[in-house]
Design an enzyme around this catalytic site. Structure first.
Site, PDB file in Angstrom:
ATOM      1  N   ARG A 205       0.855  -1.136  -0.035  1.00 58.63           N
ATOM      2  CA  ARG A 205      -0.014   0.014  -0.130  1.00 58.63           C
ATOM      3  C   ARG A 205       0.879   1.223  -0.096  1.00 58.63           C
ATOM      4  O   ARG A 205       1.895   1.249   0.505  1.00 58.63           O
ATOM      5  CB  ARG A 205      -0.977   0.086   1.173  1.00 58.63           C
ATOM      6  CG  ARG A 205      -1.895  -1.203   1.463  1.00 58.63           C
ATOM      7  CD  ARG A 205      -2.576  -1.082   2.836  1.00 58.63           C
ATOM      8  NE  ARG A 205      -3.574  -2.241   2.983  1.00 58.63           N
ATOM      9  CZ  ARG A 205      -3.288  -3.296   3.297  1.00 58.63           C
ATOM     10  NH1 ARG A 205      -2.041  -3.660   3.954  1.00 58.63           N
ATOM     11  NH2 ARG A 205      -4.440  -4.259   3.608  1.00 58.63           N
ATOM     12  N   LYS A 229      -1.783  -3.834  10.222  1.00 57.77           N
ATOM     13  CA  LYS A 229      -3.031  -3.919  11.073  1.00 57.77           C
ATOM     14  C   LYS A 229      -3.435  -5.629  11.411  1.00 57.77           C
ATOM     15  O   LYS A 229      -3.485  -6.166  10.384  1.00 57.77           O
ATOM     16  CB  LYS A 229      -4.314  -3.169  10.870  1.00 57.77           C
ATOM     17  CG  LYS A 229      -4.127  -1.581  11.274  1.00 57.77           C
ATOM     18  CD  LYS A 229      -5.206  -1.124  11.108  1.00 57.77           C
ATOM     19  CE  LYS A 229      -5.862  -1.100   9.679  1.00 57.77           C
ATOM     20  NZ  LYS A 229      -7.021  -0.176   9.441  1.00 57.77           N
ATOM     21  N   ARG A 311      -1.138  -1.840  -6.982  1.00 54.94           N
ATOM     22  CA  ARG A 311      -1.289  -2.771  -6.188  1.00 54.94           C
ATOM     23  C   ARG A 311      -2.269  -3.969  -6.708  1.00 54.94           C
ATOM     24  O   ARG A 311      -2.041  -5.150  -6.500  1.00 54.94           O
ATOM     25  CB  ARG A 311      -1.913  -2.186  -4.708  1.00 54.94           C
ATOM     26  CG  ARG A 311      -2.368  -3.189  -3.522  1.00 54.94           C
ATOM     27  CD  ARG A 311      -2.337  -2.402  -2.212  1.00 54.94           C
ATOM     28  NE  ARG A 311      -3.378  -3.066  -1.359  1.00 54.94           N
ATOM     29  CZ  ARG A 311      -2.982  -4.119  -0.436  1.00 54.94           C
ATOM     30  NH1 ARG A 311      -1.896  -4.293  -0.476  1.00 54.94           N
ATOM     31  NH2 ARG A 311      -3.812  -4.754   0.381  1.00 54.94           N
ATOM     32  N   HIS A 333      -4.752  -8.531   3.798  1.00 53.37           N
ATOM     33  CA  HIS A 333      -6.067  -8.388   3.825  1.00 53.37           C
ATOM     34  C   HIS A 333      -6.497  -9.202   5.099  1.00 53.37           C
ATOM     35  O   HIS A 333      -5.954  -9.974   5.931  1.00 53.37           O
ATOM     36  CB  HIS A 333      -6.813  -9.036   2.773  1.00 53.37           C
ATOM     37  CG  HIS A 333      -6.548  -8.377   1.550  1.00 53.37           C
ATOM     38  ND1 HIS A 333      -6.929  -8.967   0.279  1.00 53.37           N
ATOM     39  CD2 HIS A 333      -6.230  -7.081   1.113  1.00 53.37           C
ATOM     40  CE1 HIS A 333      -6.855  -8.211  -0.711  1.00 53.37           C
ATOM     41  NE2 HIS A 333      -6.437  -6.946   0.017  1.00 53.37           N
TER      42      HIS A 333
END
Length: 360
Positions: A205, A229, A311, A333
């Site tokens: 990203r 994350k 991406r 993801h």
């Protein structure tokens, strides 16, 4: 805390003090579970909603900070329907269905907290009537729909290397009569090609690219340590692998990083910019990288290309050679549902490949 997260946390702290006390309380409640970036979007959504309430006379507050719980409690369904229409049909900056859905979801989260979780000193809910509980927020993001929108707007497998080569060499021919543009290109050619190559060979990203430090790079193992994350929104560093071509481009750029950009030893950022008139280089910004990719994409004949579509281009190519679980891990993801986009895209790609074989 990574660089972008720190920036977002600073912006969040600046904006939340201009919100009503109960919104500040909600943000404090959510802070351990959601990223500052997500909460910053919440605040922006509440700014817009409270501003609309005041403009429509549904709140008598002089500022957003003065909007009261009582004013939220007595809202009619008609008002929420009007606000939804306002979001979707206002003449300037009309929101997409996805954006409208997200903004309404932000409001549902706040109203749910005020009516179901937060309490006053007598243990009663802060909000006794929750109008947003009646609002159905339809799920808009379906992988198949997203894939349909991406069709024809990402790079095909043979174009991945072509785009990097264009930045590296052929862009020069398109700007040879513009001395200023040519100077900037010669200054940043290797760096710009390296960034495009890294995204097209790893699927990073743009925020992950911005946050990279030199110490995160392991050229020998073709690996980077990237902030991502987890399921509970907590960020952590995780290894992300890249292809051989990206290593070659990274090695070329690294030889120039310090001398060309006058990079001081204290600057840890991997990708450096040297602004006009500056005496030393500093970390590139997200906006600079986004603008850079758009600039090259237009000349390349693909004006719809963005960093995020690079991406997507990598992900589609990667998925053709790997399963959905490996693709999910490579891209970071949270669930395979998001990764299903590439299953739909590659189904179409395989179908078209079969047709081409028949025609030949």
């Amino acid at each position: 805390m990574n660089i972008q997260k720190g920036i977002d946390r600073g912006k969040l702290d600046e904006k939340v003090i201009h919100m009503p006390w109960f919104v500040q309380q909600f943000i404090d409640y959510k802070l351990p579970d959601l990223s500052p970036s997500t909460l910053l979007e919440y605040i922006r959504d509440y700014e817009q909603f409270f501003g609309w309430l005041r403009a429509e006379g549904l709140s008598q507050a002089e500022s957003n900070k003065d909007v009261t719980l009582q004013e939220l409690e007595v809202l009619h369904m008609e008002s929420i329907v009007s606000y939804r229409l306002h979001l979707g049909t206002r003449t300037q900056g009309t929101n997409s269905r996805v954006t409208v859905s997200r903004k309404l979801s932000s409001l549902r989260s706040l109203f749910h907290y005020l009516s179901q979780i937060a309490e006053d000193e007598n243990f009663y809910p802060l909000l006794k009537r929750n109008i947003m509980a009646k609002v159905e927020v339809k799920r808009i993001h379906k992988p198949k729909d997203t894939a349909a929108k991406l069709k024809g707007k990402i790079l095909e497998d043979h174009e991945l290397n072509e785009f990097v080569a264009y930045i590296h060499e052929h862009y020069r021919q398109d700007i040879e009569n513009n001395k200023q543009a040519l100077y900037a290109f010669e200054m940043n050619r290797e760096r710009d090609a390296c960034i495009a190559s890294l995204i097209l060979n790893s699927g990073l990203r743009v925020s992950e690219v911005v946050n990279l430090n030199v110490d995160d790079l392991d050229l020998a193992n073709k690996m980077l340590y990237v902030y991502r994350k987890g399921n509970n929104e907590e960020t952590f560093k995780t290894p992300v692998y890249f292809r051989e071509q990206a290593r070659d481009d990274l090695m070329e750029y690294m030889n120039l990083r310090t001398p060309r950009y006058r990079t001081p030893k204290r600057e840890k950022a991997l990708f450096i910019a040297l602004p006009n008139g500056a005496t030393e280089g500093k970390r590139m910004t997200k906006r600079a990288i986004q603008a850079m990719i758009i600039k090259y994409a237009k000349r390349f004949g693909k004006p719809y290309l963005t960093v995020h579509k690079l991406r997507h281009s990598f992900a589609t190519d990667y998925y053709l050679q790997n399963d959905i679980y490996k693709t999910k891990e490579q891209l970071g993801h949270a669930s395979t549902e998001t990764t299903e986009i590439y299953a739909h895209l590659t189904d179409k790609t395989m179908s078209e490949a079969i047709e081409r074989r028949v025609d030949s």
